[in-house]
Design an enzyme around this catalytic site. Structure first.
Site, mmCIF file in Angstrom:
data_model
loop_
_atom_site.group_PDB
_atom_site.id
_atom_site.type_symbol
_atom_site.label_atom_id
_atom_site.label_comp_id
_atom_site.label_asym_id
_atom_site.label_seq_id
_atom_site.Cartn_x
_atom_site.Cartn_y
_atom_site.Cartn_z
ATOM 1 C CB SER A 1 -1.205 -3.092 8.402
ATOM 2 O OG SER A 1 -1.134 -2.568 7.082
ATOM 3 C CE LYS A 2 -8.223 -3.680 8.349
ATOM 4 N NZ LYS A 2 -9.553 -3.963 8.917
ATOM 5 N NE ARG A 3 -7.259 -0.604 5.473
ATOM 6 C CZ ARG A 3 -8.503 -0.727 5.067
ATOM 7 N NH1 ARG A 3 -8.758 -1.108 3.821
ATOM 8 N NH2 ARG A 3 -9.517 -0.487 5.878
#
Length: 507
Positions: A264-266
């Site tokens: 994920s981008k996180r």
């Protein structure tokens, strides 16, 4: 399949283009180029509530930076346009109504409150509500109402959606190029909305209609769309388009570097690596996400790394040009299982491409760093610096950071190095070294090295007694490449100035 290969990358403009999305675009591009086909870019913006201003432009610029040339699409046009679904809005209703007429879809007049009540009733029994072949018999739709009731509601302007009528308890055995045969039973599937109350189609209807009209031969997309495959195949059947239905291939997930789950981008923010090709600023929150481009990755390295996330060439080769990838790519060699992302491997790829770059190319990029710092430096010397340092660098920024001693004389000297190398006799030896170097007319690396070696040999002392303090004088520490290559770039005057400075500083 004997028809021309035509594939599409069809992102939604809901934010930055994730690593997984770029890989989907790449695999579509490689497949098209391998088969001499067309690569289309279509923007699927049917969900206006999630639209992010600037996202479409970001997608286009990202593909350009990656070197993925679009044959047809929003940025170049083509005979099957428009390629933005919001501009095709009038087209979809006629196809939704066609399905209603053929009995493959129906009007649903249930209000949000009525649907919520059904969900709550199911949850109270520990069940999950599905609008399907069973529940639709008790709902407010054109299957349970008379034709007159339906007409009255439509004429009155009542809100409705059009749902697909999923066959009851049918086994579907479908083919996926990557996964082989996949099985579904329609009793486990719901009646998806095809056309919404706001007059916009859902993804399911729009992408089938567009793929058909744009003559798409292969649909290559992420595995998160695999559960939608039965609906999409049934839609082709319902329209009578089975003969032109594309082949499907669902790509494996890109997984987190550690643990399980989709990257994920996180994850990138937490672990310090980008998950987007280019920097993106969320227009609503102002949150900034860094990108591979701005972090100093070369587009060729980025693409090479992505290609090997899920695809296996069947050989030990790891470095591929884009043309080589086009020549060798096949969907049959795409893995079924997820591919774990490795940030260190991404840096390794960039290093491999960096060292292949010409010194002149790298010097231009290195000079950009210097200009920002207000430093003017000879380009020919910058080329020599790049040649000296690129083998130790992953990025041009690494070359810049490790080459500071070329632009700035050391203002301090490494304490450990001084303690180890600067002895009582060292100042006198450094003074003699100055005299040796002053006599070298052609201040090239071979000439200075020969002169110093000859002098050291004549004195019958260890080479380290000279070279270690010499390096301290020039660099300020014990690190760095070949000393005589360094002083060739610095030149005689600066070399001697630095030797004088260390003698007067350390005495």
């Amino acid at each position: 399949m004997d028809r021309k290969v035509r594939v599409r990358f069809a992102p939604s403009p809901t934010g930055a283009l994730h690593l997984g999305g770029v890989r989907t675009a790449l695999f579509n591009y490689l497949f098209a180029r391998h088969h001499g086909g067309d690569f289309l870019l279509r923007i699927e913006d049917t969900d206006q509530t999630r639209y992010v201003p600037g996202a479409e432009e970001y997608i286009i610029e990202s593909l350009k930076w990656c070197g993925l040339t679009v044959d047809e699409g929003v940025c170049v046009g083509g005979e099957y346009g428009p390629y933005r679904q919001s501009e095709r809005k009038p087209l979809y209703k006629q196809y939704a109504l066609q399905l209603v007429e053929s009995g493959n879809a129906y009007y649903s007049f249930d209000t949000a409150e009525e649907l919520n009540a059904q969900r709550a009733a199911c949850e109270s029994k520990g069940e999950t509500f599905m609008y399907n072949a069973i529940s639709r018999k008790n709902m407010k739709n054109s299957l349970t109402m008379s034709a007159e009731e339906v007409k009255t509601l439509l004429d009155s302007g009542a809100n409705y959606v059009i749902r697909f009528k999923m066959p009851e308890n049918e086994d579907l055995y479908l083919q996926d190029i990557i996964r082989g045969e996949v099985h579904f039973n329609t009793s486990l599937l719901d009646d998806k909305v095809l056309f919404k109350a706001d007059g916009m189609p859902t993804y399911h209807l729009a992408n089938i209609v567009d793929d058909h009209l744009m003559k798409i031969s292969h649909v290559i997309r992420g595995e998160e769309w695999l559960p939608s495959l039965p609906l999409h195949v049934l839609l082709y059947r319902a329209f009578g388009w089975e003969d032109t239905m594309p082949e499907f291939a669902h790509l494996p997930l890109i997984l987190k570097p550690v643990g399980n789950g989709k990257l994920s981008k996180r994850d990138g923010n937490k672990m310090g690596f980008p998950v987007f090709p280019m920097e993106f600023t969320d227009p609503e929150t102002g949150e900034k996400w860094h990108g591979y481009k701005e972090d100093g990755y070369l587009p060729e390295a980025f693409i090479n790394m992505l290609a090997l996330l899920g695809w296996n060439p069947g050989t030990e080769q790891e470095i591929f040009t884009l043309q080589e990838l086009c020549d060798q790519f096949s969907l049959e060699r795409v893995n079924k299982s997820g591919a774990r992302f490795n940030p260190d491997k991404a840096k390794w790829f960039n290093h491999k491409y960096l060292v292949q770059k010409s010194d002149a190319e790298l010097a231009v990029q290195l000079n950009e760093f210097l200009v920002k710092d207000g430093i003017s430096y000879d380009m020919a010397k910058l080329e020599k610096i790049c040649r000296l340092l690129k083998e130790r660098a992953n990025f041009v920024a690494d070359i810049y950071n490790s080459s500071q001693y070329f632009y700035h004389a050391p203002q301090a000297y490494d304490e450990k190095g001084v303690k180890k190398s600067w002895k009582e006799e060292t100042p006198a030896l450094m003074q003699e070294l100055i005299e040796v170097l002053e006599k070298v007319a052609d201040f090239t690396s071979p000439n200075t090295e020969e002169a110093v070696k000859e002098w050291v040999s004549g004195k019958e002392i260890g080479f380290g007694k000279i070279m270690n303090p010499f390096r301290l004088a020039i660099i300020g520490s014990a690190d760095g490449p070949h000393m005589f290559d360094i002083i060739e770039i610095l030149g005689k005057e600066e070399t001697l100035t630095r030797l004088h400075r260390i003698i007067s500083t350390l005495k």
